[in-house]
Design a protein around this motif. Structure first.
Motif, PDB file in Angstrom:
ATOM      1  N   UNK A 242      25.619  73.457  32.406  1.00 22.68           N
ATOM      2  CA  UNK A 242      25.686  73.698  30.964  1.00 22.68           C
ATOM      3  C   UNK A 242      26.857  74.690  30.753  1.00 22.68           C
ATOM      4  N   UNK A 243      27.080  75.916  31.667  1.00 24.99           N
ATOM      5  CA  UNK A 243      27.957  76.964  31.406  1.00 24.99           C
ATOM      6  C   UNK A 243      29.344  76.408  31.544  1.00 24.99           C
ATOM      7  N   UNK A 244      29.525  75.456  32.571  1.00 23.56           N
ATOM      8  CA  UNK A 244      30.785  74.844  32.978  1.00 23.56           C
ATOM      9  C   UNK A 244      31.348  74.082  31.728  1.00 23.56           C
ATOM     10  N   UNK A 245      30.243  73.140  31.444  1.00 23.45           N
ATOM     11  CA  UNK A 245      30.660  72.394  30.179  1.00 23.45           C
ATOM     12  C   UNK A 245      30.910  73.118  28.972  1.00 23.45           C
ATOM     13  N   UNK A 246      30.401  74.188  28.534  1.00 27.20           N
ATOM     14  CA  UNK A 246      30.523  74.991  27.369  1.00 27.20           C
ATOM     15  C   UNK A 246      32.067  75.555  27.529  1.00 27.20           C
ATOM     16  N   UNK A 247      32.395  76.096  28.706  1.00 27.38           N
ATOM     17  CA  UNK A 247      33.509  76.773  28.859  1.00 27.38           C
ATOM     18  C   UNK A 247      34.783  75.942  28.730  1.00 27.38           C
ATOM     19  N   UNK A 258      35.287  68.113  33.418  1.00 23.46           N
ATOM     20  CA  UNK A 258      33.789  67.682  33.626  1.00 23.46           C
ATOM     21  C   UNK A 258      33.595  66.742  32.294  1.00 23.46           C
ATOM     22  N   UNK A 259      32.995  65.518  32.521  1.00 21.99           N
ATOM     23  CA  UNK A 259      32.751  64.638  31.686  1.00 21.99           C
ATOM     24  C   UNK A 259      31.401  64.520  31.091  1.00 21.99           C
ATOM     25  N   UNK A 260      30.751  65.143  31.711  1.00 24.46           N
ATOM     26  CA  UNK A 260      29.350  65.129  31.377  1.00 24.46           C
ATOM     27  C   UNK A 260      28.244  65.822  32.487  1.00 24.46           C
ATOM     28  N   UNK A 261      26.838  65.478  31.854  1.00 16.08           N
ATOM     29  CA  UNK A 261      25.958  66.176  32.835  1.00 16.08           C
ATOM     30  C   UNK A 261      26.162  65.730  34.400  1.00 16.08           C
ATOM     31  N   UNK A 262      25.933  64.361  34.487  1.00 15.02           N
ATOM     32  CA  UNK A 262      25.980  63.918  35.797  1.00 15.02           C
ATOM     33  C   UNK A 262      27.234  64.113  36.468  1.00 15.02           C
ATOM     34  N   UNK A 263      28.293  63.801  35.724  1.00 14.17           N
ATOM     35  CA  UNK A 263      29.732  63.833  36.444  1.00 14.17           C
ATOM     36  C   UNK A 263      30.031  65.300  36.779  1.00 14.17           C
ATOM     37  N   UNK A 264      29.307  66.294  36.020  1.00 11.98           N
ATOM     38  CA  UNK A 264      29.582  67.653  36.560  1.00 11.98           C
ATOM     39  C   UNK A 264      28.944  68.035  37.789  1.00 11.98           C
ATOM     40  N   UNK A 265      27.643  67.378  37.583  1.00  4.06           N
ATOM     41  CA  UNK A 265      26.939  67.766  38.733  1.00  4.06           C
ATOM     42  C   UNK A 265      27.405  67.002  40.436  1.00  4.06           C
ATOM     43  N   UNK A 266      28.165  65.918  40.102  1.00  2.39           N
ATOM     44  CA  UNK A 266      28.879  65.381  41.306  1.00  2.39           C
ATOM     45  C   UNK A 266      30.078  66.098  41.776  1.00  2.39           C
ATOM     46  N   UNK A 267      30.876  66.528  40.610  1.00  2.00           N
ATOM     47  CA  UNK A 267      31.993  67.319  40.887  1.00  2.00           C
ATOM     48  C   UNK A 267      31.915  68.779  41.598  1.00  2.00           C
ATOM     49  N   UNK A 268      30.911  69.319  41.121  1.00  2.00           N
ATOM     50  CA  UNK A 268      30.499  70.773  41.454  1.00  2.00           C
ATOM     51  C   UNK A 268      30.044  70.925  42.831  1.00  2.00           C
ATOM     52  N   UNK A 269      29.154  69.786  43.280  1.00  5.09           N
ATOM     53  CA  UNK A 269      28.731  69.344  44.485  1.00  5.09           C
ATOM     54  C   UNK A 269      29.533  69.197  45.522  1.00  5.09           C
ATOM     55  N   UNK A 270      30.590  68.160  45.203  1.00  5.16           N
ATOM     56  CA  UNK A 270      31.527  67.767  46.045  1.00  5.16           C
ATOM     57  C   UNK A 270      32.549  68.702  46.526  1.00  5.16           C
ATOM     58  N   UNK A 271      33.042  69.525  45.275  1.00  5.95           N
ATOM     59  CA  UNK A 271      34.080  70.411  45.610  1.00  5.95           C
ATOM     60  C   UNK A 271      33.778  71.622  46.008  1.00  5.95           C
ATOM     61  N   UNK A 272      32.391  72.382  45.672  1.00  2.00           N
ATOM     62  CA  UNK A 272      32.052  73.616  45.938  1.00  2.00           C
ATOM     63  C   UNK A 272      30.777  73.721  46.606  1.00  2.00           C
ATOM     64  N   UNK A 273      30.033  72.612  47.024  1.00  3.14           N
ATOM     65  CA  UNK A 273      28.932  72.548  47.932  1.00  3.14           C
ATOM     66  C   UNK A 273      27.547  72.616  47.019  1.00  3.14           C
TER      67      UNK A 273
END
Length: 313
Positions: A242-247, A258-273
């Motif tokens: 939520x915070x990343x999308x709002x920023x 980040x394109x949305x909830x699911x996409x952001x979840x995947x990107x954050x997990x992939x890039x940052x763990x």
């Protein structure tokens, strides 16, 4: 349902709960806003193997902000945050009390499942109507570093709301509405259900004293803190997203990371763990647990005052 699932005393008068919620929201905002600023800064920083994070933890974030920007920086976004909490808590307790009263049986009691649903409903409505636009503005203000207005893009909450609307469109104020909806619904479902179960189990169960329905301040503080911690422990990943999308700022010709909830979840997990999805959990608990403790204590004390001075309500 068994006795453990029902409240001894429904105590869901709409006027009392709405007034108590507004007072609780004001006190909570003034006392705990610095922890929300720290939570937001920690969640917004992106970490990688090559990029060392600026803030290494809660204490470091507190001290760095004070050292570089001054203690007033911890209160960035206080005006929208305070307005947000007062209006949100008023609406939350109004909706929850109204829905709960509709679901109560003939004796006024409500099962844990129905109380969960009433909380879920209150959380969903507040997320769409109030929380999302206020938090978009608050997040943008908190993300800014420094205190000199000439160096800041947004000089205040109204300025931020106007600029976001003008530059990105009115829908930008509802960025992150999906994770906010999920987060708030879960938070309030667990919050209301847990508070009533804990209140009944710890203090009210098997009591014949009608005055016990109004807990002492220390009892409501303890019960509210425990109930308020359950939701954040379960849904912190949604709060990070939520915070990343709002920023994110919408700029013509540039695609959003980040394109949305699911996409952001995947990107954050992939890039940052996976651990990155729990960034800001400690300061979030530091705000929400005592915040709910304060609010529930205000609710109980307002109810006590109504019993004394305005029992007709």
């Amino acid at each position: 349902t068994g006795g453990g699932s029902n409240s001894k005393e429904p105590d869901t008068n709409v006027v009392r709960r709405t007034v108590g919620g507004a007072i609780g929201g004001f006190v909570e905002a003034c006392v705990l806003h610095p922890t929300d600023t720290v939570k937001t800064r920690l969640q917004l920083q992106q970490s990688s193997h090559t990029q060392k994070p600026k803030y290494t933890g809660v204490v470091n974030c507190f001290s760095t902000i004070i050292k570089e920007e001054g203690p007033r920086a911890l209160y960035k976004g206080l005006t929208p945050f305070c307005t947000h909490l007062v209006t949100k808590y008023s609406l939350r307790f109004f909706i929850h009390s109204s829905v709960r009263n509709l679901l109560a049986d003939q004796t006024g009691k409500v099962s844990a499942a129905r109380n969960f649903f009433a909380g879920l409903t209150a959380g969903a409505i507040e997320a769409i109507c109030i929380v999302t636009p206020f938090e978009v503005v608050k997040t943008r203000l908190q993300a800014q570093h420094g205190m000199k207005l000439e160096h800041l893009k947004y000089t205040g909450p109204i300025n931020a709301a106007v600029k976001i609307t003008k530059q990105e469109g009115i829908t930008a104020l509802w960025k992150g509405v999906t994770p906010t909806l999920v987060r708030n619904s879960m938070n309030q479902a667990f919050n209301f259900m847990s508070y009533d179960i804990l209140k009944n189990f710890l203090w009210v169960r098997n009591s014949t004293d009608p005055k016990v329905k109004n807990l002492a301040p220390w009892q409501s503080l303890l019960t509210g803190a425990i109930a308020g911690a359950i939701g954040p422990l379960c849904n912190n990943p949604v709060d990070v997203i939520k915070t990343r999308l709002m920023r994110q700022e919408t700029v013509s010709g540039q695609s959003l990371k980040y394109k949305g909830l699911v996409h952001a979840f995947r990107v954050i997990w992939k890039e940052e763990g996976f651990a990155a999805l729990y960034k800001g959990l400690v300061p979030r608990l530091m705000r929400l647990a005592p915040g709910q403790a304060i609010t529930w204590s205000m609710i109980e004390q307002v109810n006590r005052l109504f019993d004394i001075y305005a029992p007709q309500y």
